[in-house]
Design a protein around this motif. Structure first.
Motif, PDB file in Angstrom:
ATOM      1  N   GLY A   1       7.005   0.119  30.537  1.00 28.46           N
ATOM      2  CA  GLY A   1       6.566   0.735  29.288  1.00 28.46           C
ATOM      3  C   GLY A   1       6.858  -0.055  28.036  1.00 28.46           C
ATOM      4  N   LEU A   2       7.485  -1.234  28.181  1.00 25.64           N
ATOM      5  CA  LEU A   2       7.850  -2.015  27.001  1.00 25.64           C
ATOM      6  C   LEU A   2       6.602  -2.523  26.287  1.00 25.64           C
ATOM      7  CD1 LEU A   2      10.343  -3.155  25.480  1.00 25.64           C
ATOM      8  CD2 LEU A   2      10.049  -5.250  26.824  1.00 25.64           C
ATOM      9  N   GLN A   3       6.536  -2.261  24.976  1.00 26.60           N
ATOM     10  CA  GLN A   3       5.356  -2.613  24.199  1.00 26.60           C
ATOM     11  C   GLN A   3       5.522  -3.956  23.497  1.00 26.60           C
ATOM     12  OE1 GLN A   3       2.424  -0.611  24.085  1.00 26.60           O
ATOM     13  NE2 GLN A   3       3.565   0.283  25.795  1.00 26.60           N
ATOM     14  N   ALA A   4       4.413  -4.672  23.361  1.00 29.89           N
ATOM     15  CA  ALA A   4       4.410  -5.926  22.609  1.00 29.89           C
ATOM     16  C   ALA A   4       4.732  -5.645  21.150  1.00 29.89           C
ATOM     17  CB  ALA A   4       3.051  -6.607  22.732  1.00 29.89           C
ATOM     18  N   GLY A   5       5.406  -6.591  20.500  1.00 25.44           N
ATOM     19  CA  GLY A   5       5.662  -6.497  19.071  1.00 25.44           C
ATOM     20  C   GLY A   5       6.924  -5.751  18.683  1.00 25.44           C
ATOM     21  N   TRP A   6       7.604  -5.142  19.645  1.00 24.26           N
ATOM     22  CA  TRP A   6       8.822  -4.386  19.328  1.00 24.26           C
ATOM     23  C   TRP A   6      10.015  -5.323  19.200  1.00 24.26           C
ATOM     24  CZ3 TRP A   6      12.305  -0.873  22.700  1.00 24.26           C
ATOM     25  CH2 TRP A   6      12.920   0.104  21.913  1.00 24.26           C
TER      26      TRP A   6
ATOM     27  N   HIS B   1      21.208  -0.913  13.233  1.00 23.28           N
ATOM     28  CA  HIS B   1      19.881  -0.325  13.404  1.00 23.28           C
ATOM     29  C   HIS B   1      19.672  -0.014  14.882  1.00 23.28           C
ATOM     30  CE1 HIS B   1      15.529   0.256  12.973  1.00 23.28           C
ATOM     31  NE2 HIS B   1      15.450  -0.405  14.127  1.00 23.28           N
ATOM     32  N   ALA B   2      19.317   1.232  15.205  1.00 23.15           N
ATOM     33  CA  ALA B   2      19.099   1.634  16.594  1.00 23.15           C
ATOM     34  C   ALA B   2      17.901   2.565  16.674  1.00 23.15           C
ATOM     35  CB  ALA B   2      20.334   2.336  17.150  1.00 23.15           C
ATOM     36  N   GLU B   3      17.052   2.354  17.677  1.00 24.08           N
ATOM     37  CA  GLU B   3      15.872   3.191  17.855  1.00 24.08           C
ATOM     38  C   GLU B   3      15.480   3.224  19.327  1.00 24.08           C
ATOM     39  OE1 GLU B   3      12.004   1.206  16.678  1.00 24.08           O
ATOM     40  OE2 GLU B   3      13.399  -0.106  15.610  1.00 24.08           O
ATOM     41  N   ARG B   4      14.603   4.170  19.661  1.00 26.92           N
ATOM     42  CA  ARG B   4      14.069   4.276  21.023  1.00 26.92           C
ATOM     43  C   ARG B   4      12.553   4.204  20.980  1.00 26.92           C
ATOM     44  NH1 ARG B   4      16.980   8.888  24.576  1.00 26.92           N
ATOM     45  NH2 ARG B   4      16.514   7.417  26.264  1.00 26.92           N
ATOM     46  N   ASP B   5      11.966   3.710  22.064  1.00 23.95           N
ATOM     47  CA  ASP B   5      10.508   3.667  22.124  1.00 23.95           C
ATOM     48  C   ASP B   5       9.984   4.873  22.897  1.00 23.95           C
ATOM     49  OD1 ASP B   5      10.936   3.116  24.794  1.00 23.95           O
ATOM     50  OD2 ASP B   5      10.173   1.059  24.736  1.00 23.95           O
ATOM     51  N   GLN B   6       8.689   4.860  23.196  1.00 27.76           N
ATOM     52  CA  GLN B   6       8.039   6.039  23.765  1.00 27.76           C
ATOM     53  C   GLN B   6       8.484   6.318  25.195  1.00 27.76           C
ATOM     54  OE1 GLN B   6       6.625   3.142  23.204  1.00 27.76           O
ATOM     55  NE2 GLN B   6       5.774   2.497  25.178  1.00 27.76           N
ATOM     56  N   VAL B   7       9.074   5.357  25.892  1.00 23.61           N
ATOM     57  CA  VAL B   7       9.549   5.603  27.256  1.00 23.61           C
ATOM     58  C   VAL B   7      11.066   5.750  27.318  1.00 23.61           C
ATOM     59  CG1 VAL B   7       7.576   4.516  28.370  1.00 23.61           C
ATOM     60  CG2 VAL B   7       9.578   3.125  27.798  1.00 23.61           C
ATOM     61  N   GLY B   8      11.740   5.661  26.163  1.00 27.90           N
ATOM     62  CA  GLY B   8      13.171   5.889  26.122  1.00 27.90           C
ATOM     63  C   GLY B   8      14.038   4.660  26.057  1.00 27.90           C
ATOM     64  N   ASN B   9      13.439   3.464  26.094  1.00 29.15           N
ATOM     65  CA  ASN B   9      14.225   2.245  25.947  1.00 29.15           C
ATOM     66  C   ASN B   9      14.949   2.245  24.601  1.00 29.15           C
ATOM     67  OD1 ASN B   9      13.236   1.123  28.406  1.00 29.15           O
ATOM     68  ND2 ASN B   9      11.392   0.397  27.344  1.00 29.15           N
ATOM     69  N   ILE B  10      16.150   1.689  24.578  1.00 33.68           N
ATOM     70  CA  ILE B  10      16.945   1.604  23.357  1.00 33.68           C
ATOM     71  C   ILE B  10      16.922   0.170  22.829  1.00 33.68           C
ATOM     72  CG2 ILE B  10      19.289   1.733  22.409  1.00 33.68           C
ATOM     73  CD1 ILE B  10      19.876   3.973  24.372  1.00 33.68           C
ATOM     74  N   LEU B  11      16.723   0.033  21.520  1.00 33.45           N
ATOM     75  CA  LEU B  11      16.798  -1.275  20.852  1.00 33.45           C
ATOM     76  C   LEU B  11      17.792  -1.170  19.704  1.00 33.45           C
ATOM     77  CD1 LEU B  11      15.766  -4.183  20.509  1.00 33.45           C
ATOM     78  CD2 LEU B  11      13.963  -3.281  19.025  1.00 33.45           C
TER      79      LEU B  11
ATOM     80  N   PRO C   1      20.571 -14.010  14.810  1.00 27.36           N
ATOM     81  CA  PRO C   1      19.964 -12.673  14.824  1.00 27.36           C
ATOM     82  C   PRO C   1      19.955 -12.128  16.256  1.00 27.36           C
ATOM     83  CG  PRO C   1      18.651 -14.175  13.498  1.00 27.36           C
ATOM     84  CD  PRO C   1      19.678 -15.017  14.189  1.00 27.36           C
ATOM     85  N   LEU C   2      20.424 -10.891  16.418  1.00 27.49           N
ATOM     86  CA  LEU C   2      20.686 -10.375  17.761  1.00 27.49           C
ATOM     87  C   LEU C   2      20.034  -9.014  17.969  1.00 27.49           C
ATOM     88  CD1 LEU C   2      22.399 -10.964  20.371  1.00 27.49           C
ATOM     89  CD2 LEU C   2      24.163  -9.516  19.351  1.00 27.49           C
ATOM     90  N   GLU C   3      19.459  -8.838  19.142  1.00 29.25           N
ATOM     91  CA  GLU C   3      18.942  -7.544  19.583  1.00 29.25           C
ATOM     92  C   GLU C   3      19.538  -7.214  20.950  1.00 29.25           C
ATOM     93  OE1 GLU C   3      14.469  -7.159  17.855  1.00 29.25           O
ATOM     94  OE2 GLU C   3      14.741  -8.704  19.371  1.00 29.25           O
ATOM     95  N   VAL C   4      19.819  -5.956  21.160  1.00 21.23           N
ATOM     96  CA  VAL C   4      20.228  -5.477  22.477  1.00 21.23           C
ATOM     97  C   VAL C   4      19.171  -4.502  22.960  1.00 21.23           C
ATOM     98  CG1 VAL C   4      21.904  -4.065  23.728  1.00 21.23           C
ATOM     99  CG2 VAL C   4      22.696  -5.851  22.163  1.00 21.23           C
ATOM    100  N   LEU C   5      18.593  -4.791  24.124  1.00 16.51           N
ATOM    101  CA  LEU C   5      17.558  -3.945  24.729  1.00 16.51           C
ATOM    102  C   LEU C   5      18.135  -3.313  25.997  1.00 16.51           C
ATOM    103  CD1 LEU C   5      14.595  -2.926  25.085  1.00 16.51           C
ATOM    104  CD2 LEU C   5      14.167  -5.048  26.368  1.00 16.51           C
ATOM    105  N   LEU C   6      18.151  -1.984  26.038  1.00 21.63           N
ATOM    106  CA  LEU C   6      18.620  -1.239  27.201  1.00 21.63           C
ATOM    107  C   LEU C   6      17.445  -0.440  27.753  1.00 21.63           C
ATOM    108  CD1 LEU C   6      22.012   0.065  25.724  1.00 21.63           C
ATOM    109  CD2 LEU C   6      21.584  -2.051  27.002  1.00 21.63           C
TER     110      LEU C   6
END
Length: 485
Positions: free
Chosen positions: A154-159, A46-56, A136-141
Motif C-alpha cells: 500500500g505504500l504510495q509514491a511521493g510520500w 513530525h509523525a503521520e500515517r498513510d491510508q494503510v496504516g504505515n507510520i512515517l 535528513p532522516l525518515e523512519v518508515l514502519l
C-alpha cells in the motif's frame, strides 16, 4: 524487562523492552502504532500515517549535515505469533516475556519478536538519541509484513523523501543483503464427503510435535521437519492398513512458518488401536533416525479422544492423504548465480479440515519469477489430479540485486573500517519489503542489515546481544558517513 535495561546500547534495548510489553501480532498492531505516534509527537517529531496504516516519522538533520542524502530507516510493526503447545499466552493481550540467557535474549515459550522489533527499536533509538549524527532522516514502519506485506503493497509514491533506504529486517550480523526472493501464496481446496463412524470403532488423536519450526525462507535449507508432511507420511503408509477413518487433520498456523505440530483425529477399529500405537512408536524411531541431526525433541503420540464428528469416506480420506503426501516441500532448487543461496522453495504451512473441505496453504518463494511459476504449475497439476480447486494469490516481487549500489559499497567499506574484516554481500531467500518499495520508488538505493537472530517465526527465536551492539555501531556510523547529495 529490567534485565534488558542493563544491556548496551541502552536506548535501543529500553525501546525493545517497551515494544515487547505491547501486543503487536499481525493484524493487531494498532496499540503499538498509537504508542509510537504519541512517543514521536512528545519528542517534537513530525509523525503521520498513510491510508494503510504505515507510520512515517521525520527528524531534521544534525546541524551541519543538512546537505547529506536523506535516509529512510525501515522496519515492520508486526511480529509472528508462535508459542509452544503448553504455553498459555494470548498474543493480542499478553506482553512478551523477554529475558537474558547468557549471550542471548529469548522469550518464555513464545516468539520473541526480535524479527523485526530489534530493527524497529534501532530506528526509534536513532530518533531518540541526539548524539547520533545524521542527515535528513525518515523512519518508515510498515503494517502487517509477516502475513502479506500489506503495508509495503500500500505504500504510495511521493510520500517518502529519502534517496537511500536502510531495511533493518536482516538476521545475520556480518552480512549485507542486496537482494531477496519474491513469493506467492498457493491454496488448494479439496471437497470432502463424510459418513457416520461404523460401530465398534474407537476415536483417537494422533499428534506429531516437538519440531523446531522456523522461518520458511531463512531456515528452509536446514532440513527441518515439517509436521504436516511427516504426519501425512504416516497416514499414507498405514491408514488403509488400519482401516482408520480420518475425522480431522490440522497442522501449522502460518504459511511462512515451518510447522512444528500437526494433529489427526482418527476412528479405528477397537482391535487395531494397539497396532496403531505400535506403528506410531516405530515411526517415531524412524524419524529420530532420519532427523537426528536437526530434530532432537520430536514426539509421536496416540491419545483417546471423544468426538461426535462424522468421518471422511475412504475415498475422501485417500484423496486428502495422497494430496498431502505428494505435495512437495522444502528446497526445490539452489541458485546458480548466488552460490549457497536457495533459488526456489515452498513451505506446506497450514492445513485445516472442516465439515465439507480440506484446505492446504503453501508459501512459494523464488529469486526468479519463472521459479515461482514452475512451482505454481506443479501444485496446479497436483490439485487437478486430486480433483481439488487451486488458487495462487498475493504474489510479491523479489528485490533484484544491484552490484553497483552506492549504499551497499558504503556499508561494506564502513563495516571493514569498524571491524577489520570484510562482510558477506548476500542475497536472502526470505522475503524483504524492498522489492515492493522499488515500484513506487524505483530510483531509491536500498540495503538491508541487522543483528544475528536465530529461530525466527518459532518459540526458539533469540537475538544475540553482542551482535545488536555491533549492528548499532554499524548503523550509527553509516548514518554519519552518508555522502552529500
Amino acid at each position: 524487562m529490567s534485565e534488558l535495561s542493563q544491556l548496551s546500547p541502552q536506548p535501543l534495548w529500553d525501546i525493545f523492552a517497551k515494544i515487547c510489553s505491547i501486543p503487536h501480532p499481525s493484524y493487531h498492531e494498532q496499540q503499538l502504532a498509537e504508542h509510537i505516534l504519541s512517543w514521536a509527537k512528545e519528542k517534537g517529531l513530525h509523525a503521520e500515517r498513510d491510508q494503510v496504516g504505515n507510520i512515517l516519522i521525520r527528524k531534521p538533520a544534525t546541524p551541519g549535515m543538512e546537505n547529506r542524502k536523506p535516509v529512510v530507516l525501515q522496519a515492520h510493526l508486526d511480529m509472528v505469533p508462535q508459542k509452544n503447545n503448553d504455553t498459555v499466552h494470548d498474543f493480542t493481550k499478553d506482553p512478551i516475556q523477554a529475558y537474558v540467557d547468557g549471550e542471548w535474549v529469548k522469550a518464555r515459550g513464545t516468539t520473541l519478536g526480535a524479527d523485526n522489533g530489534i530493527g524497529m527499536a534501532s530506528a526509534l533509538a536513532v530518533l531518540a538519541d541526539d548524539s547520533v549524527q545524521h542527515g535528513p532522516l525518515e523512519v518508515l514502519l510498515t503494517m502487517t509484513e509477516e502475513v502479506g506485506m500489506d503495508g509495503a503493497f500500500g505504500l504510495q509514491a511521493g510520500w517518502l523523501q529519502g534517496d537511500i533506504l536502510i531495511n533493518t529486517d536482516s538476521e545475520e550480523e556480518g552480512e549485507i543483503y542486496m537482494g531477496c526472493a519474491g513469493g506467492i501464496d498457493f491454496i488448494t481446496t479439496l471437497k470432502l464427503d463424510r459418513e457416520a463412524i461404523p460401530a465398534g470403532y474407537q476415536t483417537v488423536k494422533l499428534t506429531l510435535k516437538g519440531l523446531k519450526g522456523g522461518h520458511s525462507g531463512g531456515d528452509i535449507h536446514l532440513g527441518l521437519g515439517n509436521a504436516n508432511k511427516l504426519l501425512a507420511r504416516f497416514l499414507a503408509g498405514h491408514a488403509a492398513e488400519l482401516d482408520a477413518r480420518l475425522i480431522d487433520f490440522t497442522g501449522g498456523t502460518l504459511r511462512n512458518a515451518i510447522p512444528r505440530e500437526a494433529f489427526a483425529v482418527l476412528a479405528v477399529p477397537a482391535a487395531n488401536v494397539a497396532t496403531l500405537k505400535t506403528l506410531a512408536g516405530t515411526y517415531l524411531a524412524i524419524l529420530k533416525n532420519e532427523l537426528a541431526a536437526v530434530e532432537k525433541n520430536i514426539t509421536v503420540q496416540v491419545d483417546d479422544i471423544a468426538t461426535t464428528h462424522a468421518a471422511m469416506t475412504n475415498a475422501s480420506r485417500d484423496a486428502f492423504i495422497r494430496l498431502m503426501n505428494a505435495t512437495p516441500n522444502g528446497v526445490i532448487r539452489n541458485s546458480d548465480v548466488a552460490r549457497g543461496v536457495v533459488e526456489t522453495s515452498l513451505n506446506l504451512g497450514v492445513v485445516t479440515t472442516d465439515a465439507d473441505q480440506a484446505q492446504v496453504i503453501c508459501l512459494i518463494r523464488s529469486l526468479i519469477d519463472s521459479g515461482k511459476e514452475y512451482v505454481v504449475s506443479m501444485l496446479e497439476s497436483l490439485g487437478a489430479l486430486a480433483g481439488a480447486s487451486t488458487e495462487a494469490k498475493g504474489s510479491y516481487p523479489g528485490w533484484q540485486p544491484d552490484a553497483n549500489s552506492p549504499v551497499m559499497h558504503l556499508v561494506r567499506e564502513t563495516y571493514q573500517r569498524l571491524f577489520g574484516k570484510t562482510p558477506n554481500i548476500q542475497v536472502i531467500h526470505a522475503g524483504l519489503e524492498c522489492g515492493l518499495f522499488k515500484k513506487p520508488y524505483p530510483e531509491m538505493d536500498m540495503v538491508s542489515i541487522g543483528p544475528t537472530i536465530t529461530g525466527p517465526h518459532s518459540p526458539d527465536e533469540q537475538v544475540h546481544i553482542a551482535s545488536v551492539g555491533q549492528y548499532w555501531t554499524l548503523l550509527t556510523e553509516l548514518l554519519k558517513a552518508i555522502p552529500a547529495k
